[in-house]
Enzyme design. Sequence first.
Site, PDB file in Angstrom:
ATOM      1  N   ASP A   1       0.684  -1.089  -0.101  1.00  0.00           N
ATOM      2  CA  ASP A   1      -0.076   0.063   0.034  1.00  0.00           C
ATOM      3  C   ASP A   1       0.893   1.274  -0.115  1.00  0.00           C
ATOM      4  OD1 ASP A   1       0.835   0.446   2.913  1.00  0.00           O
ATOM      5  OD2 ASP A   1      -0.526  -1.089   3.426  1.00  0.00           O
TER       6      ASP A   1
ATOM      7  N   ASP B   1       1.229   5.346   1.213  1.00  0.00           N
ATOM      8  CA  ASP B   1       1.154   6.464   2.211  1.00  0.00           C
ATOM      9  C   ASP B   1       1.612   7.620   1.618  1.00  0.00           C
ATOM     10  OD1 ASP B   1      -0.281   4.687   3.895  1.00  0.00           O
ATOM     11  OD2 ASP B   1       1.703   4.093   4.553  1.00  0.00           O
TER      12      ASP B   1
ATOM     13  N   ASP C   1       8.119   5.761  13.446  1.00  0.00           N
ATOM     14  CA  ASP C   1       8.791   4.379  14.278  1.00  0.00           C
ATOM     15  C   ASP C   1      10.335   4.446  14.077  1.00  0.00           C
ATOM     16  OD1 ASP C   1       8.047   3.501  11.799  1.00  0.00           O
ATOM     17  OD2 ASP C   1       6.629   1.785  13.044  1.00  0.00           O
TER      18      ASP C   1
HETATM   19  P1  ATP Z   1       2.981  -2.115   5.940  1.00  0.00           P
HETATM   20  O1  ATP Z   1       2.379  -1.168   5.278  1.00  0.00           O
HETATM   21  O2  ATP Z   1       4.251  -2.854   5.055  1.00  0.00           O
HETATM   22  O3  ATP Z   1       2.847  -2.775   6.998  1.00  0.00           O
HETATM   23  P2  ATP Z   1       4.320   0.438   6.758  1.00  0.00           P
HETATM   24  O4  ATP Z   1       5.469   0.898   7.351  1.00  0.00           O
HETATM   25  O5  ATP Z   1       3.853   0.964   5.748  1.00  0.00           O
HETATM   26  O6  ATP Z   1       4.287  -1.205   6.793  1.00  0.00           O
HETATM   27  P3  ATP Z   1       1.887   1.282   8.118  1.00  0.00           P
HETATM   28  O7  ATP Z   1       1.051   0.863   9.154  1.00  0.00           O
HETATM   29  O8  ATP Z   1       1.228   1.563   6.767  1.00  0.00           O
HETATM   30  O9  ATP Z   1       3.223   0.433   7.993  1.00  0.00           O
HETATM   31  O10 ATP Z   1       2.422   2.872   8.498  1.00  0.00           O
HETATM   32  C1  ATP Z   1       2.758   3.816   7.406  1.00  0.00           C
HETATM   33  C2  ATP Z   1       3.949   4.714   8.271  1.00  0.00           C
HETATM   34  O11 ATP Z   1       3.470   5.310   9.342  1.00  0.00           O
HETATM   35  C3  ATP Z   1       5.126   3.851   8.761  1.00  0.00           C
HETATM   36  O12 ATP Z   1       5.989   3.469   7.678  1.00  0.00           O
HETATM   37  C4  ATP Z   1       5.642   5.039   9.734  1.00  0.00           C
HETATM   38  O13 ATP Z   1       6.422   5.815   9.243  1.00  0.00           O
HETATM   39  C5  ATP Z   1       4.367   5.423  10.281  1.00  0.00           C
HETATM   40  N1  ATP Z   1       4.197   4.591  11.634  1.00  0.00           N
HETATM   41  C6  ATP Z   1       3.037   3.608  11.508  1.00  0.00           C
HETATM   42  N2  ATP Z   1       2.804   3.061  12.567  1.00  0.00           N
HETATM   43  C7  ATP Z   1       3.453   3.846  13.492  1.00  0.00           C
HETATM   44  C8  ATP Z   1       3.738   3.894  14.853  1.00  0.00           C
HETATM   45  N3  ATP Z   1       2.829   2.999  15.633  1.00  0.00           N
HETATM   46  N4  ATP Z   1       4.483   4.820  15.528  1.00  0.00           N
HETATM   47  C9  ATP Z   1       5.213   5.722  14.664  1.00  0.00           C
HETATM   48  N5  ATP Z   1       5.075   5.806  13.245  1.00  0.00           N
HETATM   49  C10 ATP Z   1       4.209   4.746  12.758  1.00  0.00           C
HETATM   50 MG    MG Z   2       1.906   0.994   4.499  1.00  0.00          MG
END
Ligand code: ATP
Ligand code: MG
Length: 435
Positions: A45, A47, A121
């Site tokens: 996905d 963002d 994070d």
């Molecule tokens: P994936 O979508 O592959 O599970 P992702 O890193 O994109 O991994 P998401 O949950 O889509 O995870 O979150 C997008 C972004 O938002 C992350 O890459 C991070 O920068 C930030 N993020 C998400 N969750 C947190 C959190 N709990 N604390 C701090 N930053 C976060």
């Molecule tokens: Mg993501």
Amino acid sequence: EHGIDPRLLSNNAVRVVRILQNEGYDAFIVGGAVRDLLLGLKPKDFDVATNATPEQVKRLFKRAFLIGRRFQIVHVMFGQDLIEVTTFRGASDKPAIKDESGRLLRDNNFGTQSEDAARRDFTINAMYYNPANQVLLDYHGGIKDLRSKTLRVIGNPEQRYREDPVRMLRIVRFAAKLGFSIDKTTGAPIAALAPLMNNVPSARLFDEMLKLLMSGHSMSCLKELRARGLHQGLLPLLDVALEQPEAAHFIELSLEKTDQRIRQNKRISPGFLFATLLWTQVEEKWAEYRAKGEHPIPALVAASSDVLDVQTEKLAIQRRIATDMRDIWLLQPRLERRTGKSPYRLLENERFRAAYDFMLIRCEAGELEAELGQWWTEFIDASGDRRQEMIDTQMKRAPAGSQAKKRSRRSGHRHRKKSSAKTASETQDIIEKTE
Ligand code: ATP
Ligand code: MG
């Protein structure tokens, strides 16, 4: 230099960025998508981060929805495709609202891009990519950590876990999924802070657990969770199950299957997944109820409810998923009935496929005869004549036994009606439903 392949970008994400930039806002692809692009993986996905406020974003798109409380974000939809747009978060002047353990409850202070980067994070999750000029912004040494395959929390790890304990689960998931190691300082406080997981709302835990189990690396995730003391209380019954070699074998087998399917981009239903994880517990309780003289079907119904009740206390399993799990479990004994009209009726059941796949795992684990699985596999694709022949063979094979079973079932039913009428009628409902 960064080597991002523009062909891996989502057209819709690029479109969102362009529209925002045309209105004079800053906008970037951010987070996990940038991380995956740098690793040459296709992001699942996308963002987008921007300095436009959620209201300003919403106004620019036909199908855009404001979502969330703790973090307000905008979902921009293109058909089925969803792009998540977040406004840069700031280091606030007002202190953010936290609970007594330091967990952030609400956090809608907007800020600059560098402040936004600092609130993410991990270093590898805090990079921004501008598709218009193909520039990559790396605020916290994410590229370096990506190259050395290291997961590192931005800022003070303990404080970051206290703000949001789910970050500890995220670390484990990324480590397993990406094959990265966890930096020492980042990993150190986890064991001591693991009990903070108890403060996280159970619905959020469920979402995270689901992501973890569906990461395509579920077994290594669970092993890492256990090694770091994070598993306790997440899947309470699973804790117990993994201690028993036989149960562990079944769970390992089903997680392997899940991982395989995910890696082949096949669908996995959460109900199926949790049904396999908790099955050995159901079986154990099922045996207990039968030992107390309960008839098999009501015993299975009671065992299923017990397991779901205990589990739901910690980790809220959504009702829809719990229903799927129960159906898969309750169809198991029916797969063993291969006489009369029963197999035909079962084929018509909307959960047949899931129950059948589930049974195949039981066969492979040695819990059922392999022959049963082979029989159904043939039956599914057989012609009408062949099907009847297969059933006739079964009838001939154990006519006496099945008669005896039938009689005892009837008398058992009559007997039970007196003692626990309510359970019996509930059971009937469920049997009819699965039928
Ligand atoms: P994936 O979508 O592959 O599970 P992702 O890193 O994109 O991994 P998401 O949950 O889509 O995870 O979150 C997008 C972004 O938002 C992350 O890459 C991070 O920068 C930030 N993020 C998400 N969750 C947190 C959190 N709990 N604390 C701090 N930053 C976060
Ligand atoms: Mg993501």
